[in-house]
Write a protein that holds these residues in place. Sequence first.
Motif, mmCIF file in Angstrom:
data_model
loop_
_atom_site.group_PDB
_atom_site.id
_atom_site.type_symbol
_atom_site.label_atom_id
_atom_site.label_comp_id
_atom_site.label_asym_id
_atom_site.label_seq_id
_atom_site.Cartn_x
_atom_site.Cartn_y
_atom_site.Cartn_z
ATOM 1 N N THR A 150 -75.388 81.151 52.028
ATOM 2 C CA THR A 150 -76.382 80.811 51.018
ATOM 3 C C THR A 150 -77.616 81.677 51.235
ATOM 4 O OG1 THR A 150 -75.605 78.526 51.026
ATOM 5 C CG2 THR A 150 -77.765 78.939 50.036
ATOM 6 N N THR A 151 -78.090 82.292 50.167
ATOM 7 C CA THR A 151 -79.322 83.077 50.239
ATOM 8 C C THR A 151 -80.354 82.465 49.306
ATOM 9 O OG1 THR A 151 -78.725 84.625 48.473
ATOM 10 C CG2 THR A 151 -78.055 85.212 50.715
ATOM 11 N N LEU A 152 -81.591 82.504 49.728
ATOM 12 C CA LEU A 152 -82.706 82.113 48.887
ATOM 13 C C LEU A 152 -83.653 83.298 48.847
ATOM 14 C CD1 LEU A 152 -84.490 78.776 48.563
ATOM 15 C CD2 LEU A 152 -85.846 80.847 48.778
ATOM 16 N N GLU A 153 -83.888 83.804 47.651
ATOM 17 C CA GLU A 153 -84.769 84.956 47.451
ATOM 18 C C GLU A 153 -85.965 84.519 46.622
ATOM 19 O OE1 GLU A 153 -84.892 89.189 45.028
ATOM 20 O OE2 GLU A 153 -83.044 88.020 45.044
ATOM 21 N N ILE A 154 -87.150 84.632 47.185
ATOM 22 C CA ILE A 154 -88.371 84.325 46.447
ATOM 23 C C ILE A 154 -88.767 85.589 45.686
ATOM 24 C CG2 ILE A 154 -90.785 83.633 46.611
ATOM 25 C CD1 ILE A 154 -90.005 82.161 49.227
ATOM 26 N N VAL A 155 -88.648 85.541 44.363
ATOM 27 C CA VAL A 155 -88.982 86.689 43.517
ATOM 28 C C VAL A 155 -90.501 86.806 43.411
ATOM 29 C CG1 VAL A 155 -88.739 87.699 41.216
ATOM 30 C CG2 VAL A 155 -86.809 86.465 42.259
ATOM 31 N N ASN A 156 -91.144 85.675 43.119
ATOM 32 C CA ASN A 156 -92.607 85.582 43.065
ATOM 33 C C ASN A 156 -92.953 84.098 43.117
ATOM 34 O OD1 ASN A 156 -92.512 84.571 40.303
ATOM 35 N ND2 ASN A 156 -92.159 86.692 39.673
ATOM 36 N N GLU A 157 -94.222 83.735 42.944
ATOM 37 C CA GLU A 157 -94.629 82.330 43.070
ATOM 38 C C GLU A 157 -94.031 81.438 41.993
ATOM 39 O OE1 GLU A 157 -97.450 84.451 40.499
ATOM 40 O OE2 GLU A 157 -96.862 84.842 42.571
ATOM 41 N N ALA A 158 -93.466 82.021 40.942
ATOM 42 C CA ALA A 158 -92.934 81.236 39.828
ATOM 43 C C ALA A 158 -91.420 81.368 39.656
ATOM 44 C CB ALA A 158 -93.634 81.638 38.528
ATOM 45 N N GLU A 159 -90.733 82.046 40.580
ATOM 46 C CA GLU A 159 -89.290 82.237 40.430
ATOM 47 C C GLU A 159 -88.627 82.435 41.787
ATOM 48 O OE1 GLU A 159 -86.179 85.415 38.350
ATOM 49 O OE2 GLU A 159 -88.278 85.418 37.723
ATOM 50 N N PHE A 160 -87.474 81.768 41.961
ATOM 51 C CA PHE A 160 -86.635 82.052 43.118
ATOM 52 C C PHE A 160 -85.177 81.979 42.703
ATOM 53 C CE2 PHE A 160 -86.764 77.411 43.598
ATOM 54 C CZ PHE A 160 -85.521 77.084 44.112
ATOM 55 N N ILE A 161 -84.320 82.630 43.493
ATOM 56 C CA ILE A 161 -82.889 82.685 43.200
ATOM 57 C C ILE A 161 -82.136 82.121 44.391
ATOM 58 C CG2 ILE A 161 -80.927 84.169 42.625
ATOM 59 C CD1 ILE A 161 -83.033 86.229 41.571
ATOM 60 N N LEU A 162 -81.282 81.132 44.124
ATOM 61 C CA LEU A 162 -80.444 80.519 45.141
ATOM 62 C C LEU A 162 -79.007 80.932 44.852
ATOM 63 C CD1 LEU A 162 -80.625 78.502 47.538
ATOM 64 C CD2 LEU A 162 -80.108 76.693 45.902
ATOM 65 N N THR A 163 -78.406 81.670 45.774
ATOM 66 C CA THR A 163 -77.063 82.215 45.575
ATOM 67 C C THR A 163 -76.178 81.795 46.730
ATOM 68 O OG1 THR A 163 -78.087 84.155 44.535
ATOM 69 C CG2 THR A 163 -75.750 84.332 45.114
ATOM 70 N N LYS A 174 -69.096 85.910 45.264
ATOM 71 C CA LYS A 174 -70.154 85.051 44.741
ATOM 72 C C LYS A 174 -69.535 83.794 44.145
ATOM 73 C CE LYS A 174 -73.758 86.938 42.723
ATOM 74 N NZ LYS A 174 -74.674 87.515 41.716
ATOM 75 N N ALA A 175 -70.095 82.623 44.524
ATOM 76 C CA ALA A 175 -69.590 81.336 44.040
ATOM 77 C C ALA A 175 -70.551 80.690 43.051
ATOM 78 C CB ALA A 175 -69.333 80.396 45.220
ATOM 79 N N THR A 176 -71.841 80.672 43.388
ATOM 80 C CA THR A 176 -72.847 80.097 42.488
ATOM 81 C C THR A 176 -74.126 80.917 42.580
ATOM 82 O OG1 THR A 176 -73.833 78.580 44.103
ATOM 83 C CG2 THR A 176 -71.975 77.738 42.826
ATOM 84 N N GLU A 177 -74.867 80.908 41.488
ATOM 85 C CA GLU A 177 -76.188 81.532 41.492
ATOM 86 C C GLU A 177 -77.060 80.785 40.497
ATOM 87 O OE1 GLU A 177 -77.453 85.951 41.664
ATOM 88 O OE2 GLU A 177 -77.160 85.435 39.544
ATOM 89 N N THR A 178 -78.209 80.319 40.989
ATOM 90 C CA THR A 178 -79.171 79.655 40.109
ATOM 91 C C THR A 178 -80.483 80.416 40.169
ATOM 92 O OG1 THR A 178 -78.153 77.508 40.584
ATOM 93 C CG2 THR A 178 -80.314 77.485 39.512
ATOM 94 N N VAL A 179 -80.966 80.817 39.013
ATOM 95 C CA VAL A 179 -82.280 81.434 38.894
ATOM 96 C C VAL A 179 -83.232 80.333 38.447
ATOM 97 C CG1 VAL A 179 -83.677 83.191 37.745
ATOM 98 C CG2 VAL A 179 -81.275 83.678 38.335
ATOM 99 N N TYR A 180 -84.152 79.954 39.338
ATOM 100 C CA TYR A 180 -85.100 78.876 39.061
ATOM 101 C C TYR A 180 -86.455 79.435 38.653
ATOM 102 C CZ TYR A 180 -82.168 75.211 41.141
ATOM 103 O OH TYR A 180 -81.167 74.311 41.416
ATOM 104 N N LYS A 181 -87.060 78.784 37.652
ATOM 105 C CA LYS A 181 -88.424 79.101 37.216
ATOM 106 C C LYS A 181 -89.273 77.858 37.427
ATOM 107 C CE LYS A 181 -87.100 82.957 34.930
ATOM 108 N NZ LYS A 181 -87.506 84.270 35.155
ATOM 109 N N ARG A 182 -90.484 78.056 37.943
ATOM 110 C CA ARG A 182 -91.375 76.942 38.252
ATOM 111 C C ARG A 182 -91.858 76.268 36.971
ATOM 112 N NH1 ARG A 182 -94.220 75.584 42.777
ATOM 113 N NH2 ARG A 182 -93.933 77.612 43.791
ATOM 114 N N THR A 183 -91.840 74.935 36.974
ATOM 115 C CA THR A 183 -92.413 74.168 35.867
ATOM 116 C C THR A 183 -93.679 73.446 36.319
ATOM 117 O OG1 THR A 183 -91.029 72.235 36.318
ATOM 118 C CG2 THR A 183 -90.176 73.857 34.754
ATOM 119 N N ALA A 184 -93.771 73.147 37.610
ATOM 120 C CA ALA A 184 -94.973 72.525 38.175
ATOM 121 C C ALA A 184 -94.919 72.693 39.684
ATOM 122 C CB ALA A 184 -95.039 71.035 37.825
ATOM 123 N N GLY A 185 -96.078 72.753 40.300
ATOM 124 C CA GLY A 185 -96.102 72.931 41.751
ATOM 125 C C GLY A 185 -97.415 72.550 42.353
#
Length: 170
Positions: free
Chosen positions: A131-144, A156-167
Amino acid sequence: MAKSKFEQSLADGAHKQLQSLVGSWKGLTRTWFEKDVLADESPAEAEITAILGDRFISLDYQGSLEAKQFEGKMIIGFDIPYQRFNSSWVDSFHMGTQIMLSSGEATANGFSVFGEYGSPEYGEQLWGWRTTLEIVNEAEFILTAYNVSPEGDEAKATETVYKRTAGRDL
C-alpha cells in the motif's frame, strides 16, 4: 528545554505529515482483479482523525464495489525508534475477518507499507499487499494498493484519488 523526539516529529517530521491528512475527503476508487483490466470505478469517502494524542491517524472510509457497499479502517503511525511507517487494516470486502499488519519506508511524499494475507483453504503460500500513500498537496492524496504474488509479481489492485472536502485548516 529540548523537545522530545515525538514533539520534534509533530513539529517537522513524519507525525506532522500524518496530521496534515486529518479531515474529510471524497474520491474515486478504481479496482482491478486482473492485471491492467479495470473492473470497477466508484465514489469513495474518507474521514481521517487524529488518535491517541496525535500519535496515529485513523482513516475510516466507505465505498462500493460492483454496487455492493463496503467500509474499512486503517490505523497509520510512524515508529520513531525504527523509523518505519506501520498500519493495521480491516475492511468488509477484502479482508474478511483478518487484520492486515503492514510496515514500510517513507517515500518522497508519503510512504509505502507491505503486509501479507492468505487462507489455509487456498494453500499455505501467502500473498503480499503493498500500500502506498502519496500526498500530492494539502488538498489531494492518492492511496494505491498492489497485489504481490508469492513469486513476487506485482499488479495494481486498487487506487483512490482523494480530494479534501474539510480539514483542520479549512
